[in-house]
Write a protein that holds these residues in place. Structure first.
Motif, PDB file in Angstrom:
ATOM      1  N   MET A  38      39.369   0.693  45.439  1.00 58.19           N
ATOM      2  CA  MET A  38      40.418   0.605  44.431  1.00 58.19           C
ATOM      3  C   MET A  38      40.162  -0.570  43.495  1.00 58.19           C
ATOM      4  SD  MET A  38      43.010   1.789  42.927  1.00 58.19           S
ATOM      5  CE  MET A  38      43.889   2.984  43.930  1.00 58.19           C
ATOM      6  N   ALA A  39      39.712  -1.688  44.026  1.00 53.68           N
ATOM      7  CA  ALA A  39      39.430  -2.851  43.177  1.00 53.68           C
ATOM      8  C   ALA A  39      38.318  -2.539  42.181  1.00 53.68           C
ATOM      9  CB  ALA A  39      39.047  -4.051  44.032  1.00 53.68           C
ATOM     10  N   GLU A  40      37.275  -1.833  42.640  1.00 55.24           N
ATOM     11  CA  GLU A  40      36.168  -1.462  41.752  1.00 55.24           C
ATOM     12  C   GLU A  40      36.622  -0.461  40.701  1.00 55.24           C
ATOM     13  OE1 GLU A  40      32.281  -1.855  44.678  1.00 55.24           O
ATOM     14  OE2 GLU A  40      33.649  -0.149  44.945  1.00 55.24           O
ATOM     15  N   LEU A  41      37.465   0.477  41.105  1.00 54.69           N
ATOM     16  CA  LEU A  41      37.996   1.450  40.150  1.00 54.69           C
ATOM     17  C   LEU A  41      38.821   0.761  39.067  1.00 54.69           C
ATOM     18  CD1 LEU A  41      39.160   4.295  42.570  1.00 54.69           C
ATOM     19  CD2 LEU A  41      37.330   4.457  40.866  1.00 54.69           C
ATOM     20  N   GLU A  42      39.645  -0.154  39.480  1.00 50.44           N
ATOM     21  CA  GLU A  42      40.493  -0.857  38.518  1.00 50.44           C
ATOM     22  C   GLU A  42      39.646  -1.649  37.525  1.00 50.44           C
ATOM     23  OE1 GLU A  42      43.100  -3.018  41.086  1.00 50.44           O
ATOM     24  OE2 GLU A  42      44.546  -1.353  41.241  1.00 50.44           O
ATOM     25  N   ARG A  43      38.546  -2.255  37.997  1.00 53.14           N
ATOM     26  CA  ARG A  43      37.661  -2.989  37.086  1.00 53.14           C
ATOM     27  C   ARG A  43      36.984  -2.034  36.103  1.00 53.14           C
ATOM     28  NH1 ARG A  43      36.445  -6.150  41.688  1.00 53.14           N
ATOM     29  NH2 ARG A  43      34.588  -4.890  42.154  1.00 53.14           N
ATOM     30  N   GLU A  44      36.525  -0.874  36.609  1.00 55.78           N
ATOM     31  CA  GLU A  44      35.868   0.101  35.734  1.00 55.78           C
ATOM     32  C   GLU A  44      36.773   0.507  34.576  1.00 55.78           C
ATOM     33  OE1 GLU A  44      32.997   1.815  35.268  1.00 55.78           O
ATOM     34  OE2 GLU A  44      31.942   0.668  36.800  1.00 55.78           O
ATOM     35  N   TRP A  45      37.984   0.884  34.891  1.00 52.06           N
ATOM     36  CA  TRP A  45      38.904   1.355  33.852  1.00 52.06           C
ATOM     37  C   TRP A  45      39.388   0.218  32.973  1.00 52.06           C
ATOM     38  CZ3 TRP A  45      38.067   6.041  32.997  1.00 52.06           C
ATOM     39  CH2 TRP A  45      38.025   7.025  33.990  1.00 52.06           C
ATOM     40  N   GLN A  46      39.794  -0.903  33.593  1.00 50.80           N
ATOM     41  CA  GLN A  46      40.383  -1.984  32.804  1.00 50.80           C
ATOM     42  C   GLN A  46      39.380  -2.603  31.841  1.00 50.80           C
ATOM     43  OE1 GLN A  46      43.899  -2.847  33.197  1.00 50.80           O
ATOM     44  NE2 GLN A  46      43.274  -3.417  31.122  1.00 50.80           N
ATOM     45  N   GLN A  47      38.138  -2.817  32.307  1.00 44.26           N
ATOM     46  CA  GLN A  47      37.129  -3.392  31.425  1.00 44.26           C
ATOM     47  C   GLN A  47      36.845  -2.471  30.241  1.00 44.26           C
ATOM     48  OE1 GLN A  47      33.580  -4.627  33.460  1.00 44.26           O
ATOM     49  NE2 GLN A  47      32.741  -5.690  31.677  1.00 44.26           N
ATOM     50  N   SER A  48      36.752  -1.180  30.509  1.00 42.67           N
ATOM     51  CA  SER A  48      36.502  -0.217  29.447  1.00 42.67           C
ATOM     52  C   SER A  48      37.654  -0.183  28.448  1.00 42.67           C
ATOM     53  CB  SER A  48      36.290   1.170  30.057  1.00 42.67           C
ATOM     54  OG  SER A  48      35.988   2.116  29.052  1.00 42.67           O
ATOM     55  N   VAL A  49      38.863  -0.121  28.950  1.00 39.97           N
ATOM     56  CA  VAL A  49      40.045  -0.089  28.083  1.00 39.97           C
ATOM     57  C   VAL A  49      40.138  -1.369  27.246  1.00 39.97           C
ATOM     58  CG1 VAL A  49      42.570  -0.220  28.122  1.00 39.97           C
ATOM     59  CG2 VAL A  49      41.391   1.538  29.453  1.00 39.97           C
ATOM     60  N   ASP A  50      39.864  -2.513  27.858  1.00 46.83           N
ATOM     61  CA  ASP A  50      39.942  -3.780  27.134  1.00 46.83           C
ATOM     62  C   ASP A  50      38.933  -3.831  25.991  1.00 46.83           C
ATOM     63  OD1 ASP A  50      41.947  -4.610  28.814  1.00 46.83           O
ATOM     64  OD2 ASP A  50      40.688  -5.946  30.021  1.00 46.83           O
ATOM     65  N   ILE A  51      37.709  -3.376  26.244  1.00 50.87           N
ATOM     66  CA  ILE A  51      36.670  -3.384  25.209  1.00 50.87           C
ATOM     67  C   ILE A  51      37.065  -2.486  24.042  1.00 50.87           C
ATOM     68  CG2 ILE A  51      34.312  -2.627  24.694  1.00 50.87           C
ATOM     69  CD1 ILE A  51      33.571  -3.560  27.547  1.00 50.87           C
ATOM     70  N   LEU A  52      37.499  -1.271  24.352  1.00 52.20           N
ATOM     71  CA  LEU A  52      37.863  -0.326  23.290  1.00 52.20           C
ATOM     72  C   LEU A  52      39.101  -0.790  22.526  1.00 52.20           C
ATOM     73  CD1 LEU A  52      37.250   3.043  25.181  1.00 52.20           C
ATOM     74  CD2 LEU A  52      35.838   2.062  23.351  1.00 52.20           C
ATOM     75  N   SER A  53      40.089  -1.303  23.228  1.00 53.38           N
ATOM     76  CA  SER A  53      41.312  -1.771  22.571  1.00 53.38           C
ATOM     77  C   SER A  53      41.017  -2.919  21.615  1.00 53.38           C
ATOM     78  CB  SER A  53      42.339  -2.220  23.619  1.00 53.38           C
ATOM     79  OG  SER A  53      42.741  -1.145  24.433  1.00 53.38           O
ATOM     80  N   ALA A  54      40.105  -3.796  22.030  1.00 49.58           N
ATOM     81  CA  ALA A  54      39.744  -4.927  21.168  1.00 49.58           C
ATOM     82  C   ALA A  54      39.043  -4.437  19.900  1.00 49.58           C
ATOM     83  CB  ALA A  54      38.849  -5.902  21.933  1.00 49.58           C
ATOM     84  N   LEU A  55      38.190  -3.424  20.036  1.00 50.65           N
ATOM     85  CA  LEU A  55      37.490  -2.879  18.870  1.00 50.65           C
ATOM     86  C   LEU A  55      38.446  -2.176  17.917  1.00 50.65           C
ATOM     87  CD1 LEU A  55      34.255  -1.329  20.457  1.00 50.65           C
ATOM     88  CD2 LEU A  55      34.377  -3.270  18.889  1.00 50.65           C
ATOM     89  N   LEU A  56      39.377  -1.410  18.478  1.00 44.81           N
ATOM     90  CA  LEU A  56      40.248  -0.563  17.667  1.00 44.81           C
ATOM     91  C   LEU A  56      41.508  -1.279  17.182  1.00 44.81           C
ATOM     92  CD1 LEU A  56      40.057   2.717  19.787  1.00 44.81           C
ATOM     93  CD2 LEU A  56      38.636   2.052  17.844  1.00 44.81           C
ATOM     94  N   GLY A  57      41.874  -2.351  17.867  1.00 45.63           N
ATOM     95  CA  GLY A  57      43.122  -3.015  17.531  1.00 45.63           C
ATOM     96  C   GLY A  57      44.319  -2.152  17.861  1.00 45.63           C
ATOM     97  N   ALA A  58      44.163  -1.308  18.862  1.00 51.07           N
ATOM     98  CA  ALA A  58      45.223  -0.379  19.259  1.00 51.07           C
ATOM     99  C   ALA A  58      45.076  -0.051  20.744  1.00 51.07           C
ATOM    100  CB  ALA A  58      45.141   0.901  18.438  1.00 51.07           C
ATOM    101  N   PRO A  59      46.170   0.335  21.388  1.00 49.24           N
ATOM    102  CA  PRO A  59      46.077   0.697  22.816  1.00 49.24           C
ATOM    103  C   PRO A  59      45.182   1.918  23.015  1.00 49.24           C
ATOM    104  CG  PRO A  59      48.368   0.390  22.134  1.00 49.24           C
ATOM    105  CD  PRO A  59      47.549   0.425  20.884  1.00 49.24           C
ATOM    106  N   VAL A  60      44.504   1.963  24.130  1.00 50.78           N
ATOM    107  CA  VAL A  60      43.679   3.114  24.513  1.00 50.78           C
ATOM    108  C   VAL A  60      44.358   3.783  25.698  1.00 50.78           C
ATOM    109  CG1 VAL A  60      41.462   3.832  25.481  1.00 50.78           C
ATOM    110  CG2 VAL A  60      41.541   2.153  23.625  1.00 50.78           C
ATOM    111  N   THR A  61      44.777   5.020  25.517  1.00 52.08           N
ATOM    112  CA  THR A  61      45.581   5.687  26.533  1.00 52.08           C
ATOM    113  C   THR A  61      44.955   6.971  27.062  1.00 52.08           C
ATOM    114  OG1 THR A  61      46.829   6.889  24.832  1.00 52.08           O
ATOM    115  CG2 THR A  61      47.721   4.767  25.554  1.00 52.08           C
ATOM    116  N   VAL A  62      43.743   7.292  26.593  1.00 53.98           N
ATOM    117  CA  VAL A  62      43.074   8.528  26.990  1.00 53.98           C
ATOM    118  C   VAL A  62      41.756   8.185  27.668  1.00 53.98           C
ATOM    119  CG1 VAL A  62      42.143  10.739  26.201  1.00 53.98           C
ATOM    120  CG2 VAL A  62      44.120   9.736  25.038  1.00 53.98           C
ATOM    121  N   ALA A  63      41.404   8.922  28.723  1.00 53.09           N
ATOM    122  CA  ALA A  63      40.147   8.690  29.432  1.00 53.09           C
ATOM    123  C   ALA A  63      39.681   9.980  30.073  1.00 53.09           C
ATOM    124  CB  ALA A  63      40.311   7.603  30.495  1.00 53.09           C
TER     125      ALA A  63
END
Length: 265
Positions: free
Chosen positions: A136-161
């Motif tokens: 679960m810890a590894e899963l949370e890192r996979e998703w959170q890191q990806s979401v953080d990178i995309l959100s920073a690029l887009l300046g908007a929340p990322v809600t789809v995966a």
């Protein structure tokens, strides 16, 4: 709620499978050539169906569906342009660790996809071979890191995966939901949906190289027996994955490598 979704990957020039997305025969199996993909879009556009964003309120209405593109290969830019010309919206699910690498989208490409009105989402950070086997810890890192990178690029929340490799589990969904994902696309060929921790789980029908446009249309509209055939094949593979996982992966990889088209084809 029933939502038909189609899962594509990369679209490449004939014989140039490694130009976009992950290299190798296994990945090439899911890459359509440009002309082939164009016939798919023409058939889908002529059907009268609307292919919109999963976040649109009318998406679950009869005749509406989703077009999704996994991995984040460099061909996403040209694919998005082809969709825009036809009034369609694509969902581009990005493997964020690959952004800027050869064969994959750049940071500027990601922003351009979003600016053009398409949906940009996560396909995990590193695209683990079997994401459902992570803790679960590894899963949370996979998703959170990806979401953080995309959100920073887009300046908007990322809600789809979307789930890489089709290795879905409830824990995979729970970790995605914890990272702010509200729509999670799997590889299960179904129009039925479910909710896990506030995240809507949607299945998809897979398109691969050599599949005719009529098959894509049948999967999108539910005509013929295309959906039933894919559901049966997927469930047979699911049993093999569960009870003979190493053998299944070896056989699949070997067969797909042998079927890889040569540059002259």
């Amino acid at each position: 709620m029933k939502i038909p979704a189609l899962m594509y990957h990369d679209v490449v020039e004939r014989g140039q499978a490694d130009a976009s997305g992950f290299p190798g025969g296994a990945a090439a199996h899911y890459k359509l050539d440009v002309a082939e993909f164009d016939t798919h879009l023409e058939a889908l556009a002529a059907s009268g169906s609307r292919f919109a964003a999963v976040t649109d309120t009318f998406v679950a209405a009869a005749g509406n569906g989703l077009l999704t593109f996994d991995d984040g290969g460099a061909s996403a830019v040209a694919v998005a342009a082809a969709l825009t010309r036809r009034g369609m919206i694509g969902h581009f699910l990005i493997t964020t660790a690959r952004i800027g690498q050869q064969g994959f989208v750049s940071a500027a490409d990601v922003v351009a996809l979003h600016s053009a009105g398409h949906v940009v989402g996560s396909h995990s950070h590193t695209h683990p071979a079997e994401i459902s086997r992570l803790s679960m810890a590894e899963l949370e890192r996979e998703w959170q890191q990806s979401v953080d990178i995309l959100s920073a690029l887009l300046g908007a929340p990322v809600t789809v995966a979307s789930v890489p490799g089709g290795f879905y589990s409830r824990q995979v969904a729970q970790a995605a939901a914890a990272a702010g994902i509200r729509y999670l696309l799997t590889s299960e060929p179904t129009v039925r949906t479910q909710v896990v921790d506030g995240c809507l789980i949607l299945g998809r029908y897979t398109l691969w190289r050599g599949m005719p446009a009529q098959r894509a249309l049948d999967l999108a509209l539910g005509s013929g027996v295309a959906r039933q055939h894919q559901w049966l094949a997927w469930n047979l593979k699911k049993l093999l994955k569960r009870w003979a996982r190493p053998l299944y992966r070896w056989v699949r990889r070997t067969l797909l490598e042998r079927s890889r088209p040569s540059a002259g084809n």
